[in-house]
Design an enzyme around this catalytic site. Structure first.
Site, PDB file in Angstrom:
ATOM      1  N   GLU A   4      14.720 -43.695  42.009  1.00  0.00           N
ATOM      2  CA  GLU A   4      15.294 -44.052  43.293  1.00  0.00           C
ATOM      3  C   GLU A   4      14.470 -43.471  44.434  1.00  0.00           C
ATOM      4  O   GLU A   4      14.008 -42.330  44.357  1.00  0.00           O
ATOM      5  CB  GLU A   4      16.726 -43.505  43.368  1.00  0.00           C
ATOM      6  CG  GLU A   4      17.469 -44.059  44.554  1.00  0.00           C
ATOM      7  CD  GLU A   4      18.834 -43.431  44.748  1.00  0.00           C
ATOM      8  OE1 GLU A   4      19.221 -42.540  43.963  1.00  0.00           O
ATOM      9  OE2 GLU A   4      19.494 -43.831  45.714  1.00  0.00           O
ATOM     10  N   HIS A  54      18.913 -40.936  39.306  1.00  0.00           N
ATOM     11  CA  HIS A  54      19.547 -41.058  40.616  1.00  0.00           C
ATOM     12  C   HIS A  54      18.962 -39.985  41.516  1.00  0.00           C
ATOM     13  O   HIS A  54      18.675 -38.894  41.057  1.00  0.00           O
ATOM     14  CB  HIS A  54      21.054 -40.851  40.452  1.00  0.00           C
ATOM     15  CG  HIS A  54      21.809 -40.866  41.742  1.00  0.00           C
ATOM     16  ND1 HIS A  54      21.977 -42.008  42.477  1.00  0.00           N
ATOM     17  CD2 HIS A  54      22.424 -39.876  42.431  1.00  0.00           C
ATOM     18  CE1 HIS A  54      22.685 -41.725  43.567  1.00  0.00           C
ATOM     19  NE2 HIS A  54      22.965 -40.448  43.565  1.00  0.00           N
ATOM     20  N   ASN A  55      18.810 -40.271  42.823  1.00  0.00           N
ATOM     21  CA  ASN A  55      18.251 -39.282  43.751  1.00  0.00           C
ATOM     22  C   ASN A  55      17.032 -38.600  43.128  1.00  0.00           C
ATOM     23  O   ASN A  55      16.935 -37.377  43.114  1.00  0.00           O
ATOM     24  CB  ASN A  55      19.290 -38.200  44.086  1.00  0.00           C
ATOM     25  CG  ASN A  55      20.358 -38.712  45.038  1.00  0.00           C
ATOM     26  OD1 ASN A  55      20.239 -39.815  45.595  1.00  0.00           O
ATOM     27  ND2 ASN A  55      21.401 -37.938  45.230  1.00  0.00           N
ATOM     28  N   ASP A 115      14.885 -43.009  48.486  1.00  0.00           N
ATOM     29  CA  ASP A 115      15.833 -43.076  49.604  1.00  0.00           C
ATOM     30  C   ASP A 115      15.013 -42.962  50.895  1.00  0.00           C
ATOM     31  O   ASP A 115      14.512 -41.888  51.213  1.00  0.00           O
ATOM     32  CB  ASP A 115      16.778 -41.862  49.467  1.00  0.00           C
ATOM     33  CG  ASP A 115      18.176 -42.186  49.894  1.00  0.00           C
ATOM     34  OD1 ASP A 115      18.358 -43.135  50.660  1.00  0.00           O
ATOM     35  OD2 ASP A 115      19.094 -41.457  49.466  1.00  0.00           O
ATOM     36  N   HIS A 126      17.544 -37.076  51.260  1.00  0.00           N
ATOM     37  CA  HIS A 126      18.944 -37.460  51.208  1.00  0.00           C
ATOM     38  C   HIS A 126      19.491 -37.414  52.626  1.00  0.00           C
ATOM     39  O   HIS A 126      19.630 -36.332  53.200  1.00  0.00           O
ATOM     40  CB  HIS A 126      19.713 -36.511  50.286  1.00  0.00           C
ATOM     41  CG  HIS A 126      20.975 -37.110  49.771  1.00  0.00           C
ATOM     42  ND1 HIS A 126      20.976 -38.210  48.951  1.00  0.00           N
ATOM     43  CD2 HIS A 126      22.267 -36.780  49.974  1.00  0.00           C
ATOM     44  CE1 HIS A 126      22.225 -38.533  48.660  1.00  0.00           C
ATOM     45  NE2 HIS A 126      23.029 -37.687  49.276  1.00  0.00           N
ATOM     46  N   GLU A 162      16.388 -47.469  48.435  1.00  0.00           N
ATOM     47  CA  GLU A 162      17.586 -47.298  49.261  1.00  0.00           C
ATOM     48  C   GLU A 162      17.050 -47.237  50.686  1.00  0.00           C
ATOM     49  O   GLU A 162      16.507 -46.229  51.130  1.00  0.00           O
ATOM     50  CB  GLU A 162      18.287 -46.012  48.815  1.00  0.00           C
ATOM     51  CG  GLU A 162      19.666 -45.798  49.315  1.00  0.00           C
ATOM     52  CD  GLU A 162      20.652 -46.897  48.953  1.00  0.00           C
ATOM     53  OE1 GLU A 162      21.602 -47.059  49.720  1.00  0.00           O
ATOM     54  OE2 GLU A 162      20.467 -47.603  47.936  1.00  0.00           O
ATOM     55  N   SER A 165       0.818  -1.208   0.000  1.00  0.00           N
ATOM     56  CA  SER A 165       0.000   0.000   0.000  1.00  0.00           C
ATOM     57  C   SER A 165       0.854   1.262   0.000  1.00  0.00           C
ATOM     58  O   SER A 165       0.327   2.365  -0.032  1.00  0.00           O
ATOM     59  CB  SER A 165      -0.908  -0.014   1.232  1.00  0.00           C
ATOM     60  OG  SER A 165      -0.109  -0.225   2.385  1.00  0.00           O
TER      61      SER A 165
END
Ligand SMILES: *[C@@H]1O[C@H](CO)[C@@H](O)[C@H](O)[C@H]1NC(C)=O
Ligand SMILES: *[C@@H]1O[C@H](CO)[C@@H](O)[C@H](O)[C@H]1NC(C)=O
Length: 763
Positions: A334, A304-305, A336, A349, A383, A184
């Site tokens: 896991e 893990h953990n 624990d 932990h 664990e 335009s």
């Protein structure tokens, strides 16, 4: 226009009108915020009623899921104050925290829950073209500060800079393209014009050149020409005829070209940028492997953990961490466990400042999420640091909460000679823990070796309820009476109820490969610290590979990694270790490799090892790949051609990236290699490298290939821009796009790199 059609939806209308929702961070932190969906149908905006200018936004594409009711720890903590029908949680991709919200009425909560779900669904089902349009539209909205829907040349330049497009003064294409798009001649672009303008700018010479090579008239690829391209360059062999027709049907935007049975340049570029044009073999994304082999024949995605969201000294333990790992396809988590003060076992932990969560909540969460991402079995690695009393409570929770999901008996009632398969164990949860005795008659009421699972002293784990007792070989003697007193002791330390729930994953101490070959049962498994596993892999590679054909083993990170960093899992996969547990909460190279390996086979968390790693008599050792019977090294040649719309590393104005591409190979020691291109100054938008990187791969079956893009910095470390990792066996040869992922592993469209891959036999 995708953004428009959804605006008629009633739920979306409520979202656009806006609602006052309580944002909840904790029991005591609950604040009202005004939320609304912006006109683009993608961006959610919110601010506090009182704060001046401050506001926040996020895009629906960042939201992975909406959970209804009290489905987060935070919302559970306020459950008495706000009923479930008012509460919901927005869960984000990657590692970004959740947003917990409370609406003022159940109707309003439903509108947001259903509305966001519809928008997510739409975002997920958009094709490449819609996605790109949306991406450009999002940027336009962000840049159009006065919301007049228009942008003049100066503003467009500024916006391009935000989009990582650097156009210096002498760049003639810019004013020219601007004029072309400004039909335009108003001196400014409206949004549709801007999208068009952006497309003119992003036309790609390198794609055009490839197209020219195969197009007779330079305008389109006829069916046979496309077929020829697929056969010669994409190495698709006999499928190319049928595939050419399918590609035209799926990607050609022009109806007239489609009718002619031809593909235009637009269609060709669309195909190259699609999943089918990606470097990852589409058929390997599906569940393509045999799932009926013993568990020990698979690599298993493992964490893990799992309970930790951050590091292991002070991090927060959270149910959310289990949800995230399971949803990423993790199949071994896991738990624990420690005695809780009120008789309920807790998970955290031990001996650190990490927060605690209740064992039974962990199990409920696992039940809820175990099979959302994959049907194949989940292993709970226990664990156990609990007293016998609380162990029995654990056993009761496991049985009551998991019910039929928990595997508590042998599949066929026979003493197993090999482990069952993922197929046979579909939908089952297996407990990995210590167990009193085994399945063989002679072992029925005696003890086998029970030791702390993670015996790495540096690990800081407290001694588990260890049973001082005879090693497993005693079973073969008949002298049971002697051990009877010990049996009494053991019973006071290990709960019989918990022991009975362990079937195929009994934790035992590792007494060496010779011992294992003679005495170990297939349902016994041992855990190794990363350093022990690495040493064994180096010293006794072949024996380790053989051991891992029969039994499962689990590798865990050194206890010295208190920052929850990860070790390189490749060294463990090289010798066939199945459960190579990583800190899922920690992003980086190691998790990229894990995500890369498990991206195949429908992300189900199980990847079948290659035949030379499943044969009990295999002579393979990663140290000497050339001694393998079917040794066939390959040459991998990657021409890194160009990059597309790489994101800015930091959003500081005036900073444009200087990108380079590095290709890294992970595999057997001889295959570990890295090669990189030079860097291109000041161009994250459409850099061209045109450099070829060459590799020799001795064990292609084990190799992972990682593509990393970095921002070159001569004074300090390069900054990470994006990466993509995949198994060598999943690579498609030919002209391919690699769609980059962020550090977190989430997609960052439309950022990609364009490569030409060739794989040839080494003769
Ligand atoms: C890249 O390589 C192609 C073909 O080999 C060539 O036509 C093109 O000019 C090169 N581009 C650059 C920027 O070097
Ligand atoms: C891409 O690789 C193929 C096979 O190696 C080669 O024939 C072709 O010339 C390469 N393309 C370019 C642009 O170099």
């Amino acid at each position: 226009w995708a953004a428009i059609c959804i605006q008629d939806d009633l739920d979306v209308k409520v979202m656009m009108a806006g609602s006052t929702l309580r944002k909840v961070k904790s029991r005591s932190w609950k604040k009202q915020r005004h939320f609304r969906l912006l006109e683009d149908g993608m961006t959610i905006w919110y601010k506090s009623r009182w704060a001046g200018k401050g506001h926040s936004t996020f895009s629906v594409t960042e939201v992975e899921a909406v959970r209804e009711g009290h489905q987060s720890e935070v919302l559970l903590s306020i459950a008495e104050e706000f009923s479930a029908d008012l509460c919901f949680t927005l869960v984000f991709h990657g590692r970004q925290g959740n947003l917990d919200l409370v609406a003022e009425s159940p109707e309003e909560a439903q509108a947001w829950i259903q509305g966001v779900r519809k928008l997510i669904h739409r975002a997920q089902t958009m094709d490449e073209k819609e996605r790109l349009d949306q991406w450009v539209w999002d940027w336009f909205q962000k840049a159009d500060k006065n919301k007049d829907g228009k942008m003049n040349f100066k503003e467009v330049r500024k916006l391009l800079k935000m989009m990582n497009v650097e156009m210096n003064e002498e760049h003639t294409a810019l004013p020219f393209s601007f004029q072309m798009a400004d039909k335009s001649q108003s001196g400014s672009l409206e949004i549709e014009q801007f999208v068009h303008f952006y497309k003119i700018l992003t036309q790609r010479d390198e794609v055009w050149k490839v197209f020219q090579d195969y197009s007779g008239d330079g305008e389109k690829l006829m069916l046979e020409e496309l077929e020829n391209f697929l056969r010669v360059e994409q190495q698709e062999g006999e499928q190319s005829a049928q595939h050419a027709q399918e590609l035209i049907d799926s990607y050609e935007p022009s109806e007239s070209a489609k009718k002619e049975g031809a593909m235009s340049l637009d269609g060709f570029q669309m195909y190259l940028c699609s999943q089918q044009g990606s470097i990852f073999k589409p058929e390997h994304r599906d569940l393509y492997q045999d799932m009926s082999q013993p568990l020990s024949h698979y690599f298993i995605s493992s964490s893990h953990n799992t309970y930790l969201l951050e590091n292991q000294l002070r991090g927060q333990s959270s149910l959310e961490a289990y949800i995230q790992a399971l949803k990423r396809g993790c199949r071994c988590v896991e738990v624990d466990c420690w005695d809780g003060s009120d008789g309920e076992p807790v998970v955290y932990h031990g001996h650190t400042l990490t927060s605690k969560i209740v064992f039974k909540d962990v199990i409920s969460t696992i039940k809820e999420y175990a099979f959302k991402a994959s049907d194949f079995p989940v292993i709970l690695s226990l664990e156990n640091h609990c007293s016998v009393e609380q162990q029995t409570i654990m056993a009761e929770h496991l049985s009551q909460i998991l019910g039929d999901m928990l595997l508590t008996t042998l599949l066929d009632g026979q003493v197993p000679q090999q482990l069952p398969s993922p197929q046979e164990l579909k939908g089952k949860i297996l407990l990995k823990a210590k167990k009193i005795g085994g399945f063989e008659d002679c072992l029925d009421e005696t003890m086998t070796d029970e030791v702390s699972d993670e015996e790495d002293i540096a690990n800081g784990d407290a001694e588990s309820p260890t049973v001082e007792n005879p090693p497993a070989e005693i079973c073969s003697s008949n002298d049971f009476a002697f051990y009877l007193p010990l049996l009494q002791i053991s019973k006071s330390k290990l709960s019989r109820q918990l022991s009975d729930l362990v079937v195929y994953c009994k934790s035992v101490h590792f007494h060496g490969f010779d011992h294992a070959r003679l005495h170990a049962k297939c349902y016994e498994m041992s855990s190794f610290s990363e350093s022990k596993a690495k040493r064994l892999a180096k010293e006794a590679g072949t024996e380790f590979v053989q051991y891992n054909t029969r039994q499962l083993c689990r590798i865990y990170p050194s206890g010295l990694r208190t920052d929850s960093s990860n070790y390189n899992p490749q060294d463990m996969w090289n010798v066939g270790c199945q459960i190579v547990a990583l800190n899922f909460q920690t992003a980086g190279l190691e998790m990229d490799l894990n995500d890369g390996l498990f991206r195949q086979n429908h992300c189900c968390g199980y990847v079948l090892k290659h035949d030379f790693m499943r044969d009990g008599n295999t002579q393979f050792t990663p140290e000497k790949p050339e001694e393998r019977k079917d040794y066939r090294p390959l040459r991998l040649s990657i021409q890194v051609i160009s990059g597309q719309q790489l994101p800015k590393v930091n959003q500081k104005e005036g900073s444009i990236v200087d990108p380079l591409v590095r290709v890294e190979i992970y595999g057997v020691p001889q295959d570990q290699a890295k090669e990189e291109t030079s860097h291109i100054n000041n161009n994250g938008f459409n850099p061209v490298w045109n450099e070829t990187l060459n590799f020799i791969i001795h064990t292609p079956e084990l190799a992972l290939v990682r593509f990393v893009v970095e921002d070159y910095d001569k004074a300090s470390r390069n900054d990470f821009i994006g990466q993509f990792t995949l198994p060598f066996t999943c690579i498609q040869a030919g002209y391919r796009h690699i769609h980059l992922l962020s550090k977190d592993g989430t997609a960052i469209p439309p950022a990609s790199i364009f490569v030409n891959v060739s794989i040839t036999e080494l003769t």
